[in-house]
Structures are given as structure tokens and as C-alpha cells.
Design a protein around this motif. Structure first.
Motif, PDB file in Angstrom:
ATOM      1  N   LYS A  77      -4.089  -1.834 -10.067  1.00 33.18           N
ATOM      2  CA  LYS A  77      -3.506  -0.768  -8.962  1.00 33.18           C
ATOM      3  C   LYS A  77      -3.508  -1.517  -7.625  1.00 33.18           C
ATOM      4  N   VAL A  78      -3.408  -2.776  -7.579  1.00 31.29           N
ATOM      5  CA  VAL A  78      -3.411  -3.849  -5.915  1.00 31.29           C
ATOM      6  C   VAL A  78      -1.519  -3.987  -6.153  1.00 31.29           C
ATOM      7  N   THR A  79      -1.286  -3.980  -7.220  1.00 28.69           N
ATOM      8  CA  THR A  79       0.384  -3.761  -7.763  1.00 28.69           C
ATOM      9  C   THR A  79       1.013  -2.561  -6.844  1.00 28.69           C
ATOM     10  N   GLN A  80       0.651  -1.658  -8.089  1.00 25.22           N
ATOM     11  CA  GLN A  80       1.014   0.026  -7.693  1.00 25.22           C
ATOM     12  C   GLN A  80       1.272   0.171  -6.302  1.00 25.22           C
ATOM     13  N   LYS A  81      -0.121   0.020  -5.004  1.00 28.94           N
ATOM     14  CA  LYS A  81      -0.345   0.282  -4.188  1.00 28.94           C
ATOM     15  C   LYS A  81       0.334  -0.848  -2.742  1.00 28.94           C
ATOM     16  N   LEU A  82       0.915  -1.481  -3.757  1.00 29.73           N
ATOM     17  CA  LEU A  82       2.224  -2.859  -3.014  1.00 29.73           C
ATOM     18  C   LEU A  82       3.259  -1.894  -2.774  1.00 29.73           C
ATOM     19  N   ILE A  83       3.910  -1.603  -4.233  1.00 22.64           N
ATOM     20  CA  ILE A  83       5.080  -0.943  -4.157  1.00 22.64           C
ATOM     21  C   ILE A  83       5.235  -0.102  -3.671  1.00 22.64           C
ATOM     22  N   SER A  84       4.188   0.849  -4.232  1.00 16.56           N
ATOM     23  CA  SER A  84       3.963   2.197  -3.579  1.00 16.56           C
ATOM     24  C   SER A  84       4.481   1.911  -2.254  1.00 16.56           C
ATOM     25  N   ASN A  85       4.031   1.110  -1.139  1.00 15.29           N
ATOM     26  CA  ASN A  85       4.219   1.174   0.265  1.00 15.29           C
ATOM     27  C   ASN A  85       5.402   1.003   1.461  1.00 15.29           C
ATOM     28  N   LEU A  86       6.007  -0.012  -0.292  1.00 12.24           N
ATOM     29  CA  LEU A  86       7.180  -0.274  -0.056  1.00 12.24           C
ATOM     30  C   LEU A  86       8.151   0.681  -0.196  1.00 12.24           C
ATOM     31  N   ASP A 138      -4.293  -8.759   4.950  1.00  8.17           N
ATOM     32  CA  ASP A 138      -3.265  -8.710   3.694  1.00  8.17           C
ATOM     33  C   ASP A 138      -3.211  -7.614   3.722  1.00  8.17           C
ATOM     34  N   LEU A 139      -1.314  -8.782   2.472  1.00 11.69           N
ATOM     35  CA  LEU A 139      -1.000  -7.619   2.149  1.00 11.69           C
ATOM     36  C   LEU A 139      -1.091  -6.481   0.945  1.00 11.69           C
ATOM     37  N   ASN A 140      -2.344  -6.739   0.697  1.00 10.63           N
ATOM     38  CA  ASN A 140      -2.206  -5.508   0.047  1.00 10.63           C
ATOM     39  C   ASN A 140      -3.005  -4.497   0.410  1.00 10.63           C
ATOM     40  N   LYS A 141      -3.595  -5.011   1.542  1.00  3.30           N
ATOM     41  CA  LYS A 141      -4.404  -4.244   2.802  1.00  3.30           C
ATOM     42  C   LYS A 141      -3.569  -3.131   3.466  1.00  3.30           C
ATOM     43  N   ILE A 142      -2.927  -2.838   3.289  1.00  4.06           N
ATOM     44  CA  ILE A 142      -1.704  -2.284   3.952  1.00  4.06           C
ATOM     45  C   ILE A 142      -2.268  -0.569   3.464  1.00  4.06           C
ATOM     46  N   GLY A 143      -2.030   0.233   4.913  1.00  7.48           N
ATOM     47  CA  GLY A 143      -2.074   1.435   4.801  1.00  7.48           C
ATOM     48  C   GLY A 143      -1.181   1.762   4.700  1.00  7.48           C
ATOM     49  N   ILE A 144      -0.970   3.722   4.045  1.00  9.29           N
ATOM     50  CA  ILE A 144       0.142   4.057   3.957  1.00  9.29           C
ATOM     51  C   ILE A 144       0.627   4.258   5.032  1.00  9.29           C
ATOM     52  N   GLN A 146       0.380   3.139   8.333  1.00 12.93           N
ATOM     53  CA  GLN A 146       0.951   1.490   8.778  1.00 12.93           C
ATOM     54  C   GLN A 146       2.498   1.685   7.601  1.00 12.93           C
ATOM     55  N   ALA A 147       2.594   1.517   6.182  1.00 13.31           N
ATOM     56  CA  ALA A 147       3.696   1.496   6.000  1.00 13.31           C
ATOM     57  C   ALA A 147       5.071   2.413   6.067  1.00 13.31           C
ATOM     58  N   LEU A 148       4.837   3.776   6.410  1.00 11.07           N
ATOM     59  CA  LEU A 148       5.638   4.095   7.103  1.00 11.07           C
ATOM     60  C   LEU A 148       5.755   4.508   8.514  1.00 11.07           C
ATOM     61  N   GLY A 149       4.897   4.068   9.458  1.00 13.62           N
ATOM     62  CA  GLY A 149       5.156   3.359  10.794  1.00 13.62           C
ATOM     63  C   GLY A 149       5.808   2.131  11.099  1.00 13.62           C
ATOM     64  N   ILE A 150       5.986   1.078  10.128  1.00  9.07           N
ATOM     65  CA  ILE A 150       7.351   0.027   9.592  1.00  9.07           C
ATOM     66  C   ILE A 150       8.465   0.829   9.421  1.00  9.07           C
ATOM     67  N   GLY A 151       8.207   2.182   8.701  1.00 13.77           N
ATOM     68  CA  GLY A 151       9.944   2.042   7.920  1.00 13.77           C
ATOM     69  C   GLY A 151      10.003   3.177   9.194  1.00 13.77           C
TER      70      GLY A 151
END
Length: 263
Positions: A77-86, A138-144, A146-151
Motif C-alpha cells: 500500500k505504501v508503494t501504491q500510494k507513492l505511485i498514485s501521488n506521482l 517522509d516521501l510516503n507521507k505526501i498527501g494527494i 500536496q502531490a496535486l499542488g506540486i504537479g
């Protein structure tokens, strides 16, 4: 032939040195090409291919992380979250880039690049002076969000001279990521974004990959790969230790220099 080989090596070095720093590798490549007074690639096919040399270097340097992402995605799930955020972070640039590709490609003004370097440099200095306190370590604690903001901030990279890594690293810091995490996420997002853009450009311009230019492209690719391999970890350490301010000062000086040349 000799000049073509030397130019390919020179441009490969420029690409490798600048790809992972927030100083706009594209601007440096274009200005380097003007300095050399050469045009060894059309429709950016040369630049596209040698960028993939830098991506290959990043894949090797971060092989353990990429391996984990590939082989544990199905049950971690941790990997899934990271990839989803990317993926979420990639979507804004992916969608806009696909829809407005031709218009974006036509924006190649050296004046715009010079001013972008200067404005970006000023903003970098301001961001560092704000001394924003990070909340995510933590790279794995980035929220959706936050990811969208960076994107979303990555869209600024469509403006020549802005720097994709600069926009995303600065964005990460602004949304309170630890500097190291902001850099790591920026590099991973860059891998996804540049790979997708490169595949798209190669697909549209594959006919340019012919016997006449395959040597210069290959030399540029290998050079960019080797140089990137040597400087990736150094780039990360420099950004994490010194922040954006030194790059901001460099961008301002470089932008003013290019404006002076243009005039």
C-alpha cells in the motif's frame, strides 16, 4: 564530422550537468547551441534523446527504489500510494502538454528564457528567505493535495527557462515538504514526466532518427548518461544543504548575461 562529434559531447555535458539542478537544462542547451553556432538536431529530437540518457542515469542511481516500486506495487500500500501521488502530480502537465503540444513547442523566445531565469531566481531567493518550516519528512507521507499542488506548479515549466525541477522543488518547499523529500519527489516526478514527454516526441519525430544523425545522437546520449551518473547525488546534496538561494543568484546573473547578449 569532428566538429559534430565535439558539439554532441559538449551538449551532452551541458545536459548532464544541468538536468537535475533548478537552473533550466533546456535554456542552457539552447544557449549552448547558439554559442556553438550549430543546429545538429531538428524538432528537439537530439535534446529529447539525450534527456533519456539522464533518465537512465537516474534509474540506475535510484535503482533500489525503482525496483521496489515495480515489484511491490501489487501488494504494498505504501508503494501504491507513492505511485498514485506521482500519477496525480503528473496529470496536469500530461494533459496540458498533450492538448497544447504544438503551441507549447512554439514558445522558444530567448528573451522569455532570460526573463524566466531572472524572475525564477528572485522567487528562489524569496522562498529561501521565508524559511518555511517543513511538516512532511517522509516521501510516503505526501498527501494527494500536496502531490496535486506540486504537479500544478510543474505547469510553469512549459515557460522556457523556468526549470521543471526548480518549479517542483520550490512547490514542495512551499507546501511544507522537508527539503530532501521535495528534491526526491521532484526527481521521481521528473522521471515520469520527461519519460512520457520523450516517448511522445520520439513517436511524433521517429523519422528524424536516421543514419545521418544517429552518431551525434548516440554520442550525446552516452555523454549525458555518464555526466548525469556522476552528478546526480552531488546535485541532491547541494540542493538539500544550500537550498535554492545560490541557484537563484546564478539564474539572475545568467539571465542578465543573456539579455545583454541578445541586445
Amino acid at each position: 564530422m569532428v566538429n559534430e562529434v565535439l558539439n554532441s559531447i559538449y551538449l551532452g555535458i551541458v545536459q548532464g550537468l544541468t538536468e537535475f539542478l533548478p537552473i533550466s537544462s533546456t535554456a542552457h542547451m539552447i544557449f549552448a547551441e547558439k554559442f556553438l553556432q550549430t543546429k545538429i538536431f531538428e524538432d528537439k529530437i537530439f535534446e529529447t534523446i539525450i534527456q533519456m540518457g539522464s533518465l537512465l542515469a537516474l534509474f540506475i542511481v535510484r535503482f533500489t527504489l525503482f525496483k521496489k516500486m515495480i515489484f511491490t506495487f501489487h501488494n504494498n500500500k505504501v508503494t501504491q500510494k507513492l505511485i498514485s501521488n506521482l500519477i496525480i502530480a503528473f496529470l496536469p502537465a500530461g494533459i496540458i502538454g498533450a492538448i497544447f503540444n504544438n503551441k507549447i513547442a512554439s514558445i522558444n523566445s530567448t528573451v522569455v528564457m532570460a526573463y524566466s531565469l531572472i524572475v525564477g531566481g528572485i522567487l528562489f531567493i524569496i522562498i529561501d528567505l521565508l524559511n518555511i518550516k517543513p511538516q512532511t519528512y517522509d516521501l510516503n507521507k505526501i498527501g494527494i493535495k500536496q502531490a496535486l499542488g506540486i504537479g500544478t506548479l510543474q505547469l510553469l515549466a512549459f515557460i522556457p527557462g523556468v526549470s521543471r525541477s526548480g518549479a517542483t522543488i520550490a512547490g514542495g518547499i512551499l507546501i511544507k515538504l522537508n527539503r530532501n523529500i521535495a528534491v526526491e519527489f521532484s526527481f521521481l516526478l521528473g522521471f515520469v514526466t520527461i519519460l512520457a514527454a520523450s516517448v511522445f516526441k520520439i513517436y511524433k519525430n521517429y523519422y528524424l532518427l536516421n543514419y545521418d544523425n544517429i552518431m551525434s545522437i548516440s554520442i550525446g546520449f552516452i555523454t549525458a548518461f555518464i555526466v548525469s551518473l556522476l552528478v546526480i547525488n552531488i546535485s541532491i546534496k547541494v540542493i538539500v544543504k544550500y537550498g535554492l538561494k545560490p541557484f537563484g543568484v546564478y539564474r539572475i546573473i545568467l539571465g542578465l548575461f543573456f539579455l545583454n547578449i541578445i541586445r
